[in-house]
Design a protein around this motif. Structure first.
Motif, PDB file in Angstrom:
ATOM      1  N   GLU A   1       8.838   2.167  -5.102  1.00  0.00           N
ATOM      2  CA  GLU A   1       9.366   2.202  -6.465  1.00  0.00           C
ATOM      3  C   GLU A   1      10.850   2.532  -6.451  1.00  0.00           C
TER       4      GLU A   1
ATOM      5  N   GLY B   1       3.270   2.017  -2.262  1.00  0.00           N
ATOM      6  CA  GLY B   1       3.672   2.398  -3.617  1.00  0.00           C
ATOM      7  C   GLY B   1       5.178   2.459  -3.786  1.00  0.00           C
TER       8      GLY B   1
ATOM      9  N   THR C   1       5.081  -4.405  -5.341  1.00  0.00           N
ATOM     10  CA  THR C   1       3.744  -4.522  -4.753  1.00  0.00           C
ATOM     11  C   THR C   1       3.719  -5.525  -3.601  1.00  0.00           C
TER      12      THR C   1
ATOM     13  N   THR D   1      11.192   5.666  -3.933  1.00  0.00           N
ATOM     14  CA  THR D   1      10.025   6.511  -3.693  1.00  0.00           C
ATOM     15  C   THR D   1       8.918   5.666  -3.081  1.00  0.00           C
ATOM     16  N   LEU D   2       8.205   6.260  -2.161  1.00  0.00           N
ATOM     17  CA  LEU D   2       6.952   5.686  -1.676  1.00  0.00           C
ATOM     18  C   LEU D   2       5.858   6.565  -2.270  1.00  0.00           C
ATOM     19  N   LYS D   3       5.338   6.159  -3.430  1.00  0.00           N
ATOM     20  CA  LYS D   3       4.451   6.998  -4.231  1.00  0.00           C
ATOM     21  C   LYS D   3       3.108   7.308  -3.570  1.00  0.00           C
ATOM     22  N   ASN D   4       2.701   6.502  -2.620  1.00  0.00           N
ATOM     23  CA  ASN D   4       1.424   6.761  -1.946  1.00  0.00           C
ATOM     24  C   ASN D   4       1.594   7.580  -0.673  1.00  0.00           C
TER      25      ASN D   4
ATOM     26  N   SER E   1       8.627  -1.213  -9.870  1.00  0.00           N
ATOM     27  CA  SER E   1       7.657  -1.037  -8.782  1.00  0.00           C
ATOM     28  C   SER E   1       7.573  -2.319  -7.968  1.00  0.00           C
TER      29      SER E   1
ATOM     30  N   HIS F   1       6.082  13.103  -3.340  1.00  0.00           N
ATOM     31  CA  HIS F   1       6.042  11.827  -2.614  1.00  0.00           C
ATOM     32  C   HIS F   1       7.315  11.677  -1.774  1.00  0.00           C
TER      33      HIS F   1
ATOM     34  N   ARG G   1      10.680  10.475  -0.914  1.00  0.00           N
ATOM     35  CA  ARG G   1      11.681  10.032  -1.873  1.00  0.00           C
ATOM     36  C   ARG G   1      13.087  10.226  -1.305  1.00  0.00           C
TER      37      ARG G   1
ATOM     38  N   SER H   1      -0.619  13.116   3.409  1.00  0.00           N
ATOM     39  CA  SER H   1      -1.513  11.992   3.138  1.00  0.00           C
ATOM     40  C   SER H   1      -1.816  11.196   4.405  1.00  0.00           C
TER      41      SER H   1
ATOM     42  N   GLY I   1       0.777  -1.231   0.000  1.00  0.00           N
ATOM     43  CA  GLY I   1       0.000   0.000   0.000  1.00  0.00           C
ATOM     44  C   GLY I   1       0.809   1.281   0.000  1.00  0.00           C
TER      45      GLY I   1
END
Length: 160
Positions: free
Chosen positions: A52, A50, A76, A100-103, A74, A148, A150, A108, A48
């Motif tokens: 990458e 994200g 998952t 990066t943790l895109k979420n 990425s 995000h 990073r 957030s 959850g």
């Protein structure tokens, strides 16, 4: 006596420099040392978030932007432990890896759990160089929100 030794030293230095200037040197192309660059990424409890990895390289970077090998991966799954061979590079090249943790953004609701982390290491010729980690307490000069969460590590000519 001191004058004579100083004069002798200056004369010797002058003669030595003249001799080395007059000595023929064969035309040789300089050898370019190649260095194996790898990126190791490890992490746990990443579902959850994200996660990458982005790796990019620039060849002969002092002469302008000449893109080299680049890729993005990425993740998952909950845990990751992987080493990627980026390639062989010489002293005129630059390699950068970013995680990066895109979420995850500054505002957030999704934030890394206390037991979550994503770590990156850049390895040159088997030796670990720069390393950084994203987790619930991520901070420092290598960590940013853009937008995000990073972090970036790199290797370039001055490190070889």
């Amino acid at each position: 006596m001191k004058k004579r030794s100083t004069l002798s030293a200056l004369l010797f230095t002058f003669l030595l420099s003249c001799w080395s200037y007059a000595s023929p040197t064969p035309n040789r192309t300089p050898l370019v040392a190649k260095h194996l660059v790898e990126v190791r990424i490890t992490g746990q409890n990443l579902v959850g978030l994200g996660a990458e990895l982005t790796v990019r390289s620039v060849l002969n970077w002092k002469q302008g932007y000449n893109p080299g090998h680049s890729f993005t991966q990425s993740f998952t799954e909950a845990n990751v432990s992987q080493t990627y061979k980026v390639g062989n590079f010489d002293a005129t090249d630059y390699v950068e890896a970013a995680i990066t943790l895109k979420n995850v953004t500054r505002d957030s609701r999704i934030q890394p759990a206390v037991n979550s982390f994503l770590k990156i290491e850049i390895i040159t010729d088997g030796k670990v160089g720069e390393t950084t980690q994203l987790d619930a307490n991520a901070k420092g000069w290598k960590v940013e929100y853009d937008p995000h969460l990073r972090a970036i590590v790199s290797v370039d000519a001055h490190q070889w």
